[in-house]
Design a protein around this motif. Structure first.
Motif, PDB file in Angstrom:
ATOM      1  N   ASN A 142       0.988  -1.282   0.068  1.00 61.36           N
ATOM      2  CA  ASN A 142      -0.105  -0.027   0.076  1.00 61.36           C
ATOM      3  C   ASN A 142       0.726   1.265   0.017  1.00 61.36           C
ATOM      4  O   ASN A 142       0.336   2.585  -0.129  1.00 61.36           O
ATOM      5  CB  ASN A 142      -0.968   0.099   1.237  1.00 61.36           C
ATOM      6  N   GLN A 143       2.124   0.948   0.274  1.00 62.77           N
ATOM      7  CA  GLN A 143       3.071   2.217   0.187  1.00 62.77           C
ATOM      8  C   GLN A 143       3.830   2.388  -0.874  1.00 62.77           C
ATOM      9  O   GLN A 143       4.577   3.269  -1.137  1.00 62.77           O
ATOM     10  CB  GLN A 143       4.121   2.120   1.311  1.00 62.77           C
TER      11      GLN A 143
ATOM     12  N   LYS B 202       3.364   3.053  -5.125  1.00 61.40           N
ATOM     13  CA  LYS B 202       2.366   3.425  -6.378  1.00 61.40           C
ATOM     14  C   LYS B 202       3.043   3.314  -7.667  1.00 61.40           C
ATOM     15  O   LYS B 202       3.814   4.124  -8.087  1.00 61.40           O
ATOM     16  CB  LYS B 202       1.852   4.991  -6.205  1.00 61.40           C
TER      17      LYS B 202
ATOM     18  N   VAL C  11       3.235   3.776 -11.671  1.00 66.84           N
ATOM     19  CA  VAL C  11       2.859   4.517 -12.802  1.00 66.84           C
ATOM     20  C   VAL C  11       3.993   4.357 -13.897  1.00 66.84           C
ATOM     21  O   VAL C  11       4.892   3.944 -13.772  1.00 66.84           O
ATOM     22  CB  VAL C  11       2.837   5.914 -12.422  1.00 66.84           C
TER      23      VAL C  11
ATOM     24  N   GLU D  15      -1.361   5.666 -14.711  1.00 65.91           N
ATOM     25  CA  GLU D  15      -1.321   4.736 -13.535  1.00 65.91           C
ATOM     26  C   GLU D  15      -1.636   3.431 -13.669  1.00 65.91           C
ATOM     27  O   GLU D  15      -2.674   3.131 -14.314  1.00 65.91           O
ATOM     28  CB  GLU D  15      -2.268   5.221 -12.228  1.00 65.91           C
TER      29      GLU D  15
ATOM     30  N   LYS E 241      -3.006  -0.277 -12.485  1.00 66.24           N
ATOM     31  CA  LYS E 241      -3.713  -0.827 -11.450  1.00 66.24           C
ATOM     32  C   LYS E 241      -2.755  -2.182 -11.076  1.00 66.24           C
ATOM     33  O   LYS E 241      -2.004  -2.776 -11.704  1.00 66.24           O
ATOM     34  CB  LYS E 241      -5.125  -1.419 -11.851  1.00 66.24           C
TER      35      LYS E 241
ATOM     36  N   LEU F  13       4.840   5.962  -1.108  1.00 68.83           N
ATOM     37  CA  LEU F  13       3.830   6.524  -0.555  1.00 68.83           C
ATOM     38  C   LEU F  13       4.014   6.702   1.141  1.00 68.83           C
ATOM     39  O   LEU F  13       4.336   5.578   1.804  1.00 68.83           O
ATOM     40  CB  LEU F  13       2.436   6.270  -0.740  1.00 68.83           C
TER      41      LEU F  13
ATOM     42  N   HIS G 189      -2.948  11.723   0.277  1.00 71.51           N
ATOM     43  CA  HIS G 189      -1.800  12.217  -0.490  1.00 71.51           C
ATOM     44  C   HIS G 189      -1.994  13.285  -1.301  1.00 71.51           C
ATOM     45  O   HIS G 189      -3.165  13.440  -2.088  1.00 71.51           O
ATOM     46  CB  HIS G 189      -1.147  11.030  -1.199  1.00 71.51           C
TER      47      HIS G 189
ATOM     48  N   TYR H 170       5.093  12.300  -3.378  1.00 71.53           N
ATOM     49  CA  TYR H 170       3.824  12.369  -2.637  1.00 71.53           C
ATOM     50  C   TYR H 170       4.124  13.003  -1.212  1.00 71.53           C
ATOM     51  O   TYR H 170       4.745  12.417  -0.310  1.00 71.53           O
ATOM     52  CB  TYR H 170       3.102  11.157  -2.855  1.00 71.53           C
TER      53      TYR H 170
END
Length: 755
Positions: free
Chosen positions: A436-437, A439, A441, A451, A453, A471, A480, A499
């Motif tokens: 979850n930290q 991201k 892209v 971005e 998925k 993140l 964020h 971020y």
């Protein structure tokens, strides 16, 4: 080529296309559709995805080998997708049509190929079936000498045919995809250039009327074009006169594998010199040598200036001797080279053995009695296995501003996802973080263009590259926000954003102060200037930018904040970018190398299972070691085994292999025994330089394309050969070392060019 019976035997498959709305960049969405759906159904999907008001569009696909957008066939709207010239995971785009259809055009003032995404629209008119005449000028200049082109021209005549007829009329070579048509616009009094993408359009579709002034020009002449001012046809012919040996080969239907193999062999001077001087009329006893000699003589002829030759005679002889090559289906370029050298060896054994054939020794040592058993095998190439892993290049951006260029090697299967990549990345590089930290892209010029998925397949990555943002952890009351880095002079971003954390409601400058100070300190440290000047601003929801004061004594209210921007002046930006480039070069992981593959191949290893030892007279365990024998061949061919040939997968292993262009040293792989003494001559005669590469583009052997990079032994320059299209290329590593290299051909440094 698919037959009608094949259509009913193939099972439906789901194709994933990367759909780009703008051809200028590769920002895309993925669409899934069965390959048995029709062209019309695919168009309807695209129209629905973007909510287009027009119901008439034409599809384009991006060609990796040519790096251009190409128009897809559009005549049969009921043609199934699997029979279009597109493959799974291709980039596709579309162009909207006015009334009927349109085509790309480009003004002569642009001087080059049209930029992706920059188009004009020309409406198609009502069909006309009468013949017409065009006024053909030698150059795009109304003062130049001109002729009348009236050889059965109709409104339905294609632009490609017009260019071919024009080239024949003014006696210059026609080069496919390089010969451009210029049409004079009387209304605007200027010449308009039509690129090769319009080759399948007609005079009717481009509204080229009777008696219109036209001209043609080879693309490589465009750079110095300002009207040509009196250049004659003879001058132009001299300007495009090809170098000896630089000649394209016509694709006769899925024969790019053969063309690629022949162009690789065409870089070997000893072979060329022998077959250039071989006497004719040996068709009965030496049929392969006879047709090959005739082909070589044409390709290296000073009098025959054809830019492209159709190797029809050679193909006919090959088909007769080896019917496996006669069905016009895609084949393996390595398989063809192997066959072709064997066929030449049967007819010219002394030459071919000396040039291509060497020996490899395999020694098995019994682990019980220590006895050795050796045998030698004749080889014309060395097949090097590749572990089925893909190098993913990762741009990792931390929230404190630091950047790293990293590499991750993992097995990529059809259903391998971005989440799988992130888990491997965390395990190897940042074990203290969770998914979850991170991201994922895609960056384009330091901006987030799209971005990914977590469920996206890795096969959707462009060029096996991805950017991962760290993140900072947030709670339910936080969210964020982006912090951008801008060149104060140009207002362009000079590095990727980071971020930040901000409260969902009632944000104040004090909430951002510590984070921004940490980022600014990173900039100062990188630039090595603690007195660095900067400006900080914040952008509101309605995109208004205001100054942001992060001093301790101020607590600005930022209730409508959308993003933060840090601006530096040009001199600081240049220093920062130069420092980051050095860091990226240092930290980038090393690719798999040819040296490592060779080391693995010749490494002594325990045999799988038992073997029969003649000394022990029983089944026992042993270890095996392979070595190269002296003398080494003049030409050393290496096959990078990118196709696994197993029942579970036929997909290509696209791992990047770094290989030397010069000084490939095979000294360490020569056999070493008590009877054989290693001397300085061995060290000198074991060094090789690269002279040609067969590149395979595509995911499988049955759906790929071959392009050869080869060095001309006379000019010592490198060229790219893509069937009938040839061009000079750079001789640097960035150009010649490719992820698609399949066959590498090396020649001894001290080789004698004489046969």
């Amino acid at each position: 080529m698919s037959t009608s019976s094949d259509r009913y035997q193939q099972s439906p498959q789901i194709y994933r296309f990367k759909l780009c709305q703008n051809q200028e960049d590769f920002a895309h969405i993925s669409i899934l559709i069965y390959n048995i759906r029709t062209l019309q159904e695919l168009k309807q999907r695209i129209i629905a995805e973007y909510g287009l008001t027009s119901s008439r569009i034409r599809l384009l696909k991006y060609s990796e080998p040519t790096q251009r957008w190409l128009s897809l066939p559009d005549s049969d709207q009921n043609l199934e997708i699997r029979y279009l010239n597109i493959a799974n995971n291709d980039y596709i785009s579309y162009i909207e049509l006015k009334n009927r259809q349109y085509a790309y055009v480009n003004s002569l003032s642009n001087g080059h190929y049209y930029p992706r995404g920059t188009t004009s629209i020309i409406e198609r008119k009502a069909p006309v079936t009468s013949t017409q005449t065009l006024k053909l000028f030698e150059t795009p200049n109304l003062n130049a000498k001109h002729y009348f082109l009236d050889d059965l021209l109709f409104q339905t005549t294609t632009i490609k045919l017009i260019k071919q007829k024009a080239a024949e009329q003014i006696q210059i070579p026609y080069i496919n995809q390089k010969t451009n048509l210029f049409v004079y616009d009387d209304k605007n009094t200027k010449w308009t250039k039509y690129d090769h993408i319009l080759d399948d359009c007609t005079l009717e579709e481009l509204d080229i009327k009777n008696c219109t002034a036209i001209s043609i020009k080879i693309d490589k002449d465009i750079a110095d074009d300002d009207g040509d001012n009196g250049v004659t046809a003879a001058d132009r012919h001299k300007k495009v006169k090809r170098e000896l040996g630089i000649c394209g080969l016509k694709n006769m239907g899925s024969t790019c594998y053969m063309n690629s193999a022949l162009q690789c062999l065409n870089s070997i001077p000893q072979l060329i010199k022998f077959y250039e001087t071989l006497e004719d009329d040996h068709a009965d006893d030496h049929p392969v040598s006879d047709v090959y000699s005739k082909l070589i003589k044409r390709m290296w002829s000073e009098s025959d200036q054809s830019s492209c030759i159709t190797p029809r005679q050679l193909k006919a002889v090959v088909d007769k001797i080896a019917p496996v090559f006669s069905d016009h289906r895609p084949k393996d370029s390595h398989e063809f080279i192997n066959f072709f050298l064997h066929a030449l060896q049967q007819e010219q054994p002394v030459l071919i053995n000396k040039l291509f054939y060497g020996q490899i020794s395999s020694t098995v040592t019994c682990l019980d009695c220590k006895s050795k058993e050796s045998r030698q095998e004749l080889i014309s190439f060395l097949p090097l296995p590749i572990e089925n892993k893909t190098q993913i290049q990762i741009h990792y951006i931390q929230y404190n501003g630091k950047e790293e260029q990293l590499s991750l090697e993992l097995s990529v299967k059809y259903r391998t996802t971005v989440l799988d990549l992130i888990k491997c990345f965390i395990h190897k590089y940042v074990p203290n973080l969770n998914k979850n930290q991170i991201k994922p892209v895609r960056l384009n010029e330091d901006q987030i263009s799209s971005e990914y998925k977590l469920t996206n397949y890795l096969t959707t990555l462009y060029d096996n590259r991805i950017a991962l943002f760290q993140l900072p952890s947030i709670d339910e009351e936080e969210e964020h926000m982006l912090c951008l880095f801008v060149n104060y002079s140009t207002q362009c971003q000079f590095r990727p954003p980071v971020y930040l954390i901000k409260p969902k409601y009632n944000c104040r400058s004090s909430d951002l102060r510590e984070q921004l100070n940490s980022i600014i300190q990173h900039l100062k440290t990188t630039i090595n200037d603690e007195n660095m000047k900067y400006e900080v601003s914040w952008t509101t929801i309605d995109r208004q930018r205001q100054n942001l004061n992060i001093n301790d004594n101020d607590n600005q209210i930022l209730s409508t904040i959308r993003a933060v921007t840090i601006s530096l002046k040009q001199s600081y930006v240049e220093i920062y970018k130069s420092k980051q480039t050095k860091v990226a070069t240092i930290m980038q992981s090393k690719y798999l190398t040819l040296e490592k593959l060779l080391g693995n191949f010749f490494l002594e290893d325990i045999l799988d299972g038992k073997y029969y030892c003649s000394e022990c007279r029983q089944m026992t365990q042993g270890k095996q070691k392979s070595d190269l024998c002296r003398p080494l061949p003049t030409i050393f061919i290496i096959q990078l085994k990118r196709f696994p040939y197993d029942k579970y997968s036929n997909e290509k292993i696209d791992t990047f292999i770094e290989y030397p262009i010069e000084n490939l040293n095979l000294y360490d792989y020569l056999i070493k025994t008590d009877e054989i003494v290693i001397n300085d001559d061995d060290s000198q005669s074991s060094r090789y330089n690269l002279i040609s590469i067969s590149n395979h583009y595509g995911k499988t052997l049955s759906s790929g394309h071959y392009i050869t990079y080869a060095k001309n032994y006379q000019t010592q320059r490198w060229y790219s050969f893509n069937d009938d299209y040839s061009r000079e290329i750079a001789s640097d590593k960035q150009t010649l070392i490719t992820q698609d290299a399949y066959i590498l051909i090396y020649m001894k440094q001290n080789a004698d060019y004489k046969t």
